[in-house]
Scaffold this active site. Structure first.
Site, short mmCIF file in Angstrom:
data_model
loop_
_atom_site.label_atom_id
_atom_site.label_comp_id
_atom_site.label_asym_id
_atom_site.label_seq_id
_atom_site.Cartn_x
_atom_site.Cartn_y
_atom_site.Cartn_z
N ASP A 139 64.89 -83.68 -47.69
CA ASP A 139 64.23 -82.48 -47.17
C ASP A 139 64.76 -82.08 -45.80
O ASP A 139 64.85 -80.90 -45.46
CB ASP A 139 62.71 -82.65 -47.14
CG ASP A 139 62.26 -83.90 -46.40
OD1 ASP A 139 63.11 -84.73 -46.02
OD2 ASP A 139 61.04 -84.06 -46.20
N GLY A 186 80.15 -87.21 -42.84
CA GLY A 186 78.70 -87.39 -42.76
C GLY A 186 77.95 -86.26 -42.09
O GLY A 186 77.05 -86.50 -41.30
N GLU A 195 79.51 -68.94 -42.54
CA GLU A 195 80.83 -69.57 -42.65
C GLU A 195 80.75 -71.09 -42.79
O GLU A 195 81.60 -71.71 -43.45
CB GLU A 195 81.69 -69.21 -41.43
CG GLU A 195 82.13 -67.76 -41.40
CD GLU A 195 81.14 -66.83 -40.71
OE1 GLU A 195 81.45 -65.64 -40.55
OE2 GLU A 195 80.03 -67.32 -40.35
N GLU A 236 68.28 -91.35 -40.05
CA GLU A 236 68.20 -91.54 -38.61
C GLU A 236 67.11 -92.55 -38.27
O GLU A 236 67.26 -93.38 -37.36
CB GLU A 236 67.93 -90.21 -37.90
CG GLU A 236 68.79 -89.04 -38.34
CD GLU A 236 70.27 -89.21 -38.03
OE1 GLU A 236 70.65 -90.27 -37.50
OE2 GLU A 236 71.04 -88.30 -38.32
N HIS A 257 86.54 -57.30 -29.25
CA HIS A 257 85.37 -58.09 -29.62
C HIS A 257 85.83 -59.35 -30.38
O HIS A 257 86.93 -59.40 -30.91
CB HIS A 257 84.42 -57.27 -30.50
CG HIS A 257 85.04 -56.79 -31.78
ND1 HIS A 257 85.96 -55.78 -31.85
CD2 HIS A 257 84.85 -57.20 -33.06
CE1 HIS A 257 86.32 -55.57 -33.10
NE2 HIS A 257 85.66 -56.42 -33.85
N HIS A 258 85.00 -60.34 -30.41
CA HIS A 258 85.28 -61.66 -31.01
C HIS A 258 86.33 -62.44 -30.22
O HIS A 258 86.87 -63.43 -30.73
CB HIS A 258 85.74 -61.55 -32.47
CG HIS A 258 84.73 -60.94 -33.39
ND1 HIS A 258 83.39 -60.81 -33.09
CD2 HIS A 258 84.87 -60.39 -34.65
CE1 HIS A 258 82.77 -60.22 -34.09
NE2 HIS A 258 83.63 -59.95 -35.04
N GLY A 283 61.36 -85.92 -43.36
CA GLY A 283 62.27 -85.91 -42.22
C GLY A 283 63.57 -86.64 -42.42
O GLY A 283 64.02 -86.86 -43.55
N ASP A 303 85.36 -57.71 -39.79
CA ASP A 303 86.23 -56.54 -39.74
C ASP A 303 87.72 -56.89 -39.69
O ASP A 303 88.56 -56.07 -40.06
CB ASP A 303 85.86 -55.61 -38.57
CG ASP A 303 85.98 -56.26 -37.21
OD1 ASP A 303 85.95 -57.50 -37.14
OD2 ASP A 303 86.09 -55.53 -36.22
N ASN A 315 60.73 -86.84 -48.06
CA ASN A 315 60.28 -88.06 -47.37
C ASN A 315 60.01 -87.81 -45.89
O ASN A 315 60.15 -88.69 -45.05
CB ASN A 315 61.29 -89.21 -47.57
CG ASN A 315 62.71 -88.80 -47.20
OD1 ASN A 315 62.93 -87.75 -46.61
ND2 ASN A 315 63.67 -89.63 -47.56
#
Length: 570
Positions: A446, A415, A50, A479, A113-114, A475, A28, A473
């Site tokens: 994925d 990253g 966003e 990591e 608000h916000h 996951g 708004d 693959n």
């Protein structure tokens, strides 16, 4: 005197800078501003959230040179900040426009608000202060035009985001339109001539004295727009040239002087030897982050390195502040006697097609990274835009030999997983506006896809036609390479990827799905000239790879990262 409104002045300036589409989400406090986009010749994208919009603006800017993002106060702008921070980190010029409450409400400290409910309307702008090259608040009509021009120039020249606050009661305030007749001056400030002459003389002497000089190109050569000068220097000097992961695609990889991608100890042995045995390195736009430098494993001598940057120059141990690389490169091209440059064969160019011999000899039909990434280079074509996600794709693409004119988009330094899907939307839209003949190809894991996959909806809505390759693959493989190979926190819920395009509303006949499980499947699908390769509709490819397989560079870098993460203060 002709008049306009503050918002139209801002939007017309964006249009003059080459922006044609604006990313963001309505709220708004920005709705009245959005009413004026079309009058300025701008298209509203309308993203799913966003964060995605920020990633998309980043991808758009990497093709167009600059982009714009509009969010609403508080909830909207904060949702975009991880993306904007990435643009700041990676030197990408994004204009972040935030619709804010009226100046009257702000002065009164109204409980709106916000807000945080404490009457402080500066808190969110302050959060952006450290990830914006300039922050302006258009709360004064008498200075609005000047503030806009100053901020936009800084965004373009610094190649970093800026923040523009636009209060609701300022949107339609009248100001003079006269300044719009004069384009914003985007020229760089000139170098001090006497200092620059000294720099050129010193660099020239070093180049002539070298027996085995090389050129090492990095990310800021792209961001600060010296790629043309770099190509001229390579062609005229005939010196071997090397890229880094962040500058992949900056050098024409079909040029016989292209030697490969240097990533410190992670490099191919021939590339590592060629760079580290050089007696002079001309480094252009270096950004030596951990993943970009092989975990800080550069084995190069400061004494034998010339560093050209956007805001300073280094020759050995001497630093010359405010001597910028664009002017230095142009002067070098005009003053060097290229016949005096010595050449050796110690740094040989990379082969036309990179191969992993062990993977090539294997009789297995399993699609491994060592086989796939060198292989896919045969299918790419000139001027493709290739986007790779943080993870296996970012590291795998190092082993792919690009045809001429390929633009590579990745986020090696910041990253943020999920970045590539939003960036693909922005890049594909920029390509549609500037050269629809270019293909846009996304490689994303994925796991990363699950963060921002809903942005495929915006691609469909905007009529974009990327090829989206989802590497299945099971996951978060990047990591797993760093820590927790079998840990549950690196697992994900499997998705039915071939249902995604249909779910997001793609019309029958305007999309296609492909499932690739074997090397034979890859060869059958990624074939030049077939319907798939024409990229005349949005397409999704689900490509299966082993759970614990990873590119060579990622396996090495992952172990380095685990070691760095575990280091204790001595």
């Amino acid at each position: 005197m002709a008049e306009t409104t503050i918002v139209l002045y801002l939007f017309k300036r964006l249009h003059q800078l080459g922006i044609r589409s604006v990313h963001g989400v309505p709220g708004d406090y920005n709705l009245v501003a959005l009413d004026n986009l079309s009058e300025a010749g701008l298209n509203w994208v309308g993203n799913c959230n966003e964060l995605n919009a920020g990633y998309a603006a980043d991808g758009y800017a990497r093709i167009k040179g600059i982009s714009a993002l509009i969010t609403t106060f508080g909830v909207g702008e904060l949702s975009a900040l991880a993306a904007v921070a990435g643009s700041y980190s990676e030197r990408v010029p994004v204009v972040h426009i935030v619709g804010t409450p009226s100046t009257i409400s702000q002065k009164q400290g109204a409980l709106l608000h916000h807000t945080l409910g404490n009457g402080d309307f500066s808190v969110f702008a302050n959060m952006s202060r450290n990830i914006a090259s300039v922050l302006v608040n258009l709360n004064d009509p008498s200075t609005a035009a000047r503030d806009i021009d100053r901020a936009l120039r800084e965004c373009y020249v610094s190649a970093q985001p800026i923040y523009i606050a636009l209060p609701t009661d300022m949107v339609l305030r009248k100001i003079s339109a006269k300044e719009l007749e004069t384009p914003i001056d985007l020229a760089l400030h000139g170098n001090d001539q006497e200092t620059e002459r000294d720099v050129i003389e010193n660099i020239t002497k070093r180049i002539y004295a070298a027996n085995n000089a090389i050129i090492l190109v990095d990310a800021c050569a792209i961001r600060h727009r010296v790629v043309d000068e770099v190509h001229d220097l390579i062609d005229k000097s005939q010196l071997p040239a090397f890229a880094t992961p962040m500058s992949k695609g900056a050098i024409d990889e079909t040029n016989p002087r292209f030697g490969g991608v240097y990533v410190g100890s992670v490099s191919r042995p021939d590339v590592k030897e060629a760079v580290e045995c050089a007696d002079l390195i001309i480094s252009i736009g270096a950004l030596k982050s951990d993943f970009n430098s092989g975990g800080f494993t550069y084995r190069t001598s400061t004494k034998n390195t010339i560093e050209l940057h956007s805001d300073h120059t280094k020759i050995g141990y001497a630093t010359y502040p405010c001597i910028t690389m664009k002017s230095v490169l142009q002067k070098l091209l005009n003053t060097l006697d290229f016949h005096k440059i010595r050449h050796t064969e110690s740094a040989k160019s990379a082969p036309p097609v990179l191969k992993n011999e062990e993977a090539e000899k294997s009789n297995s039909q399993e699609i491994t990274h060592s086989w796939f990434w060198p292989h896919i280079g045969n299918w790419l074509q000139e001027n493709d835009v290739v986007i790779t996600e943080t993870g296996t794709a970012n590291f795998g693409i190092i082993e792919t030999r690009f045809p001429r004119g390929v633009t590579a988009i990745s986020q090696v330094l910041w990253g943020s997983i999920g970045y590539s899907v939003g960036a693909c939307q922005g890049a594909a839209l920029a390509v549609k506006e500037s050269d629809p003949s270019r293909r846009v190809i996304l490689f994303v894991g994925d796991g990363s896809f699950q963060l921002t996959g809903n942005e495929v909806s915006t691609m469909i809505r905007q009529g974009l036609k990327p090829i989206i390759v989802i590497i299945n693959n099971e996951g978060y493989t990047i990591e797993r390479m760093i820590h927790g190979e079998d840990a549950g926190y690196n697992d994900i819920q499997p998705w039915k990827h071939t249902k995604v395009l249909e779910t997001f509303g793609a019309k029958e006949g305007e999309y296609a799905n492909h499932v690739v499980k074997t090397r034979k499947d890859v060869d059958n699908l990624f074939k030049k000239g077939n319907e798939f390769s024409k990229a005349n509709k949005i397409q999704l490819v689900e490509l299966f790879m082993p759970k614990l397989d990873a590119p060579r560079a990622l396996k090495i870098t992952g172990k380095m990262s685990e070691t760095l993460n575990a280091k204790m203060e001595e």
